[in-house]
Design a protein around this motif. Structure first.
Motif, PDB file in Angstrom:
ATOM      1  N   GLY A 193       0.700  -1.181  -0.032  1.00  0.00           N
ATOM      2  CA  GLY A 193       0.003   0.087  -0.149  1.00  0.00           C
ATOM      3  C   GLY A 193       0.935   1.210   0.122  1.00  0.00           C
ATOM      4  N   GLU A 194       1.878   1.073  -0.452  1.00  0.00           N
ATOM      5  CA  GLU A 194       3.033   2.160  -0.312  1.00  0.00           C
ATOM      6  C   GLU A 194       3.037   2.959  -1.684  1.00  0.00           C
ATOM      7  N   ALA A 195       3.227   4.084  -1.920  1.00  0.00           N
ATOM      8  CA  ALA A 195       3.109   4.765  -3.296  1.00  0.00           C
ATOM      9  C   ALA A 195       4.503   4.479  -3.706  1.00  0.00           C
ATOM     10  N   GLN A 196       4.593   3.833  -4.999  1.00  0.00           N
ATOM     11  CA  GLN A 196       5.762   3.276  -5.550  1.00  0.00           C
ATOM     12  C   GLN A 196       6.303   4.530  -6.672  1.00  0.00           C
ATOM     13  N   GLN A 197       7.686   4.780  -6.239  1.00  0.00           N
ATOM     14  CA  GLN A 197       8.437   5.724  -7.192  1.00  0.00           C
ATOM     15  C   GLN A 197       8.661   5.151  -8.611  1.00  0.00           C
ATOM     16  N   LYS A 198       8.628   5.895  -9.745  1.00  0.00           N
ATOM     17  CA  LYS A 198       9.063   5.172 -10.931  1.00  0.00           C
ATOM     18  C   LYS A 198      10.060   4.429 -11.011  1.00  0.00           C
ATOM     19  N   LEU A 199      11.102   4.782 -10.204  1.00  0.00           N
ATOM     20  CA  LEU A 199      12.394   3.954 -10.062  1.00  0.00           C
ATOM     21  C   LEU A 199      12.093   2.701  -9.495  1.00  0.00           C
ATOM     22  N   ASP A 200      11.105   2.569  -8.480  1.00  0.00           N
ATOM     23  CA  ASP A 200      10.821   1.247  -7.892  1.00  0.00           C
ATOM     24  C   ASP A 200      10.320   0.380  -9.098  1.00  0.00           C
ATOM     25  N   VAL A 201       9.437   0.862  -9.898  1.00  0.00           N
ATOM     26  CA  VAL A 201       9.002  -0.295 -10.942  1.00  0.00           C
ATOM     27  C   VAL A 201      10.120  -0.527 -11.981  1.00  0.00           C
ATOM     28  N   ILE A 202      10.805   0.548 -12.574  1.00  0.00           N
ATOM     29  CA  ILE A 202      12.029   0.244 -13.397  1.00  0.00           C
ATOM     30  C   ILE A 202      12.870  -0.707 -12.826  1.00  0.00           C
ATOM     31  N   SER A 203      13.286  -0.598 -11.506  1.00  0.00           N
ATOM     32  CA  SER A 203      14.258  -1.435 -10.862  1.00  0.00           C
ATOM     33  C   SER A 203      13.615  -2.777 -10.848  1.00  0.00           C
ATOM     34  N   HIS A 204      12.556  -2.838 -10.441  1.00  0.00           N
ATOM     35  CA  HIS A 204      11.781  -4.372 -10.488  1.00  0.00           C
ATOM     36  C   HIS A 204      11.737  -4.671 -11.616  1.00  0.00           C
ATOM     37  N   ASP A 205      11.526  -4.055 -12.525  1.00  0.00           N
ATOM     38  CA  ASP A 205      11.429  -4.625 -13.973  1.00  0.00           C
ATOM     39  C   ASP A 205      13.026  -5.095 -14.754  1.00  0.00           C
ATOM     40  N   LEU A 206      13.781  -4.236 -14.163  1.00  0.00           N
ATOM     41  CA  LEU A 206      15.275  -4.708 -14.604  1.00  0.00           C
ATOM     42  C   LEU A 206      15.739  -5.795 -13.950  1.00  0.00           C
ATOM     43  N   MET A 207      15.356  -6.232 -12.639  1.00  0.00           N
ATOM     44  CA  MET A 207      15.837  -7.217 -12.058  1.00  0.00           C
ATOM     45  C   MET A 207      14.965  -8.649 -12.603  1.00  0.00           C
ATOM     46  N   VAL A 208      13.667  -8.251 -12.757  1.00  0.00           N
ATOM     47  CA  VAL A 208      13.174  -9.431 -13.342  1.00  0.00           C
ATOM     48  C   VAL A 208      13.497 -10.024 -14.658  1.00  0.00           C
ATOM     49  N   THR A 209      13.661  -9.008 -15.612  1.00  0.00           N
ATOM     50  CA  THR A 209      14.308  -9.264 -16.902  1.00  0.00           C
ATOM     51  C   THR A 209      15.694 -10.208 -16.736  1.00  0.00           C
TER      52      THR A 209
END
Ligand code: P6P
Length: 346
Positions: free
Chosen positions: A58-74
Motif C-alpha cells: 500500500g506504499e506509493a511506488q516511485q517510478k524507479l521502484d517499478v523500473i528497478s523491479h522490471d530490470l531485476m525480473v528481466t
C-alpha cells in the motif's frame, strides 16, 4: 587491477554454493549495474517522482521502484524457478529447469531518491525445496517460506557515491565496487568484519513514544552516554535507507534497530523478513555480528507470508548481547553483563 566478480567466482571454485548460484548471482549483479545507471540518470530521463501506483504494502511506488523491479525480473527470471519482489503481491514464475529461488527488494529506501540520498537493492537466493517436483508449473509461494538460515546467498547493491555490491554465500562477506570504465564489479573490500563493540546506534528516534519499554530504556542509556550506565558516549545516525545503514555497520561498526512498536502498521516492525531482514542478517552474522527480533535470532524466524514484517535489531555482537539484557532474553552469550555496569532492567 582488482579481481573482478567473475574472477573471484572462478578463484573460489571450492565454494560449492557460490558455484551453484554463480549464474543467477551474476545476473543479479548485471541488473544492479543497470539499476545504478537508472538511479544516477533519473532526473535526465524524467524518471523521478511517483509512479502513480501502490505496491502490495500500500506504499506509493516511485517510478524507479517499478523500473528497478522490471530490470531485476528481466535479468534473472530465466535463471530462477521463481522470483518474489517487494513490488508485486505474488511470486513470478521463472525457468522450470532451475532449482533456485530469488527474492528481492529492487529499490530499498526509495523515499530518498528525489533528495539524492543513497538507496540500494537487497536480494536473497534460496533453494527450491526438495519436495517440489521438477517442472511443477504452479509453484506455491510457500516455497519461499524458509528460515533465513536456509539462504544460499545474500547481498545488496548500494547506490551511493560509489556503486557497491556486497555478497556472501556463508563463508565470508566481500564487497565489490563498480568500475564504470570497464563495466565490471571489482573486489575492493574483502572479508568484511563487524566490529564487536558499537559506538553508533541507528534508529528513527521520532518513534520513541511508540517503542516498547526495553527499547526505550536501551536507547535512553545510549543517549545518557558517559554520564549513564553505559559509561561511554554513543553517536546516532538515521539515513532511512537500510542498505546504507547496514553498509556503514559493516565498515565501521554499530547497531541498527527498527523495532516493533505500538502503532497498528508497525506492530510487527516495518521491515520485511524475506527480502530485507533475512539477507541483511545473514551478511551481518557471517561478518561476525548478530541479528535478532529482540526476542529470537532473526535467521531462526519461520516465514508464513511472502511480505511479512519483522522487528530488526542487527550489528555488533556485544551490543546485541547487551540488548538481550533489556529484553531479559539470552539469545547471545551475555558476556557483557559480567564485565560491564549495564544495569539490566527487570
Ligand atoms: P522510516 C526504507 O523505506 C525502509 O524500508 C528502510 O530502508 C529504512 O531503514 C526504513 O524503511 C526507514 O523507515 O520509518 O524511518 O522512514
Amino acid at each position: 587491477m582488482n579481481q573482478s566478480l567473475n574472477e573471484f567466482i572462478c578463484q573460489h571454485h571450492d565454494d560449492a554454493t557460490l558455484q551453484r548460484v554463480a549464474p543467477l548471482l551474476l545476473s543479479v549483479a548485471q541488473a544492479c549495474s543497470q539499476i545504478a545507471s537508472a538511479v544516477r540518470n533519473a532526473a535526465l530521463n524524467q524518471a523521478t517522482g511517483a509512479a502513480g501506483s501502490e505496491n502490495i504494502q500500500g506504499e506509493a511506488q516511485q517510478k524507479l521502484d517499478v523500473i528497478s523491479h522490471d530490470l531485476m525480473v528481466t535479468a534473472t527470471k530465466n535463471l530462477a524457478r521463481a522470483l518474489a519482489s517487494e513490488e508485486v503481491e505474488h511470486l513470478i514464475a521463472g525457468n522450470e529447469q532451475s532449482d533456485l529461488l530469488l527474492v528481492f527488494d529492487p529499490l530499498d529506501g526509495s523515499s530518498n531518491l528525489d533528495v539524492n540520498i543513497s538507496v540500494g537493492s537487497i536480494f536473497s537466493i534460496l533453494s527450491v525445496p526438495d519436495d517440489c517436483s521438477a517442472g511443477a508449473l504452479n509453484l506455491d509461494e510457500s516455497v519461499f517460506f524458509q528460515k533465513g538460515t536456509q539462504q544460499l546467498c545474500a547481498g545488496y547493491a548500494l547506490y551511493g557515491p560509489a556503486t557497491m555490491l556486497v555478497i556472501t554465500t556463508g563463508v565470508a562477506v566481500n564487497g565489490f565496487s563498480y568500475d564504470e570504465a570497464n563495466g565490471v564489479f571489482v573486489l575492493t573490500h574483502p572479508n568484511l568484519q563487524v566490529a564487536s563493540q558499537a559506538h553508533e546506534f541507528a534508529i528513527n528516534a521520532s518513534n520513541q513514544r511508540h517503542w516498547s519499554t526495553p527499547i526505550q530504556r536501551y536507547v535512553a542509556d545510549c543517549v545518557a552516554g558517559a554520564d549513564g550506565v553505559r559509561g561511554r558516549d554513543f553517536n546516532m545516525r538515521w539515513v532511512a535507507s537500510m542498505v546504507a545503514e547496514v553498509h556503514r555497520i559493516l565498515l565501521r561498526g554499530g547497531v541498527f534497530i527498527y523495532p516493533q512498536d505500538s502503532r497498528a502498521t508497525t506492530r510487527n516492525g516495518k521491515l520485511r523478513l524475506l527480502y530485507e531482514a533475512n539477507p541483511m542478517a545473514m551478511l551481518i552474522e557471517v561478518a561476525g555480528g548478530a541479528a535478532s527480533t529482540g526476542r529470537v535470532r532473526l535467521l531462526d524466524v519461520m516465514p508464513t507470508q511472502l511480505h511479512q514484517r519483522v522487528p530488526v535489531i542487527l550489528g555488533a555482537k556485544e551490543e546485541l548481547a547487551c540488548i538481550d539484557g533489556y529484553f531479559n532474553v539470552a539469545i547471545y552469550p551475555n558476556s557483557l553483563q559480567q564485565d560491564t555496569h549495564v544495569s539490566v532492567p527487570s
